[in-house]
Write an enzyme that holds these catalytic residues in place. Structure first.
Site, PDB file in Angstrom:
ATOM      1  N   ASN A 167      44.296  47.925  49.138  1.00  0.00           N
ATOM      2  CA  ASN A 167      43.286  47.630  48.114  1.00  0.00           C
ATOM      3  C   ASN A 167      42.584  46.289  48.331  1.00  0.00           C
ATOM      4  O   ASN A 167      41.733  45.905  47.545  1.00  0.00           O
ATOM      5  CB  ASN A 167      43.904  47.692  46.711  1.00  0.00           C
ATOM      6  CG  ASN A 167      45.016  46.688  46.517  1.00  0.00           C
ATOM      7  OD1 ASN A 167      45.637  46.249  47.472  1.00  0.00           O
ATOM      8  ND2 ASN A 167      45.278  46.332  45.278  1.00  0.00           N
ATOM      9  N   CYS A 168      42.909  45.585  49.403  1.00  0.00           N
ATOM     10  CA  CYS A 168      42.257  44.313  49.734  1.00  0.00           C
ATOM     11  C   CYS A 168      40.830  44.595  50.228  1.00  0.00           C
ATOM     12  O   CYS A 168      40.623  45.420  51.120  1.00  0.00           O
ATOM     13  CB  CYS A 168      43.065  43.598  50.816  1.00  0.00           C
ATOM     14  SG  CYS A 168      42.254  42.153  51.526  1.00  0.00           S
ATOM     15  N   ASP A 169      39.842  43.922  49.651  1.00  0.00           N
ATOM     16  CA  ASP A 169      38.445  44.147  50.027  1.00  0.00           C
ATOM     17  C   ASP A 169      38.186  43.865  51.508  1.00  0.00           C
ATOM     18  O   ASP A 169      37.450  44.599  52.168  1.00  0.00           O
ATOM     19  CB  ASP A 169      37.503  43.296  49.171  1.00  0.00           C
ATOM     20  CG  ASP A 169      37.409  43.797  47.742  1.00  0.00           C
ATOM     21  OD1 ASP A 169      37.732  44.984  47.488  1.00  0.00           O
ATOM     22  OD2 ASP A 169      37.017  42.997  46.869  1.00  0.00           O
ATOM     23  N   VAL A 187      40.353  44.042  53.966  1.00  0.00           N
ATOM     24  CA  VAL A 187      40.986  45.125  54.729  1.00  0.00           C
ATOM     25  C   VAL A 187      40.096  46.363  54.684  1.00  0.00           C
ATOM     26  O   VAL A 187      39.898  47.033  55.699  1.00  0.00           O
ATOM     27  CB  VAL A 187      42.408  45.425  54.201  1.00  0.00           C
ATOM     28  CG1 VAL A 187      42.950  46.723  54.780  1.00  0.00           C
ATOM     29  CG2 VAL A 187      43.338  44.270  54.515  1.00  0.00           C
ATOM     30  N   LYS A 188      39.539  46.663  53.527  1.00  0.00           N
ATOM     31  CA  LYS A 188      38.641  47.820  53.410  1.00  0.00           C
ATOM     32  C   LYS A 188      37.451  47.685  54.345  1.00  0.00           C
ATOM     33  O   LYS A 188      37.052  48.641  55.016  1.00  0.00           O
ATOM     34  CB  LYS A 188      38.150  47.971  51.969  1.00  0.00           C
ATOM     35  CG  LYS A 188      39.205  48.453  51.008  1.00  0.00           C
ATOM     36  CD  LYS A 188      38.640  48.507  49.601  1.00  0.00           C
ATOM     37  CE  LYS A 188      39.689  48.877  48.579  1.00  0.00           C
ATOM     38  NZ  LYS A 188      39.165  48.879  47.197  1.00  0.00           N
TER      39      LYS A 188
END
Length: 115
Positions: free
Chosen positions: A9-11, A13-14
């Site tokens: 859910n880390c931006d 990482v996305k």
């Protein structure tokens, strides 16, 4: 095989995952929260990057640490905290098998995968 370490859910990482997928670059995702962090890897990453690079001081996990822990952070404390609370590790950490990259920027990934 390329491995991306992080939390889903880390931006950042996305963004990194999208960048890899858009270019058809295969990778395995290692979720720090579900899969944990191997202490051997952690020590190797600290040796390579330094604990200061790996500890994410901008996130919620950092802010939730006791003030005394934040103020007295050194390598030993950082290792213990990262092992216990892997969400404090700066993300993503990408392992191509020959190189490691902490964080994400399109330029650094472009250079990494050109060679």
């Amino acid at each position: 095989m390329t491995i991306m370490y992080g939390i889903p859910n880390c931006d950042t990482v996305k963004k990194a995952r999208a960048w890899l997928s858009e270019r058809g670059i295969e990778y395995t995702f290692h979720d720090f929260r579900k899969d944990g962090v191997n202490p051997v890897w952690l020590r190797a990453w600290v040796a390579e990057f330094g604990w200061e690079t790996l500890v994410n001081r901008k996130g919620t996990t950092w802010r939730k640490l006791p003030e005394e822990t934040r103020e007295n952070m050194d390598e030993a404390i950082a290792l213990a905290v990262m092992e216990e609370q892997p969400s404090i590790i700066k993300r993503p950490l990408l392992d191509t098998g020959t190189r490691h990259v902490v964080g994400f920027s399109p330029d650094s990934y472009r250079q990494l995968f050109q060679n």
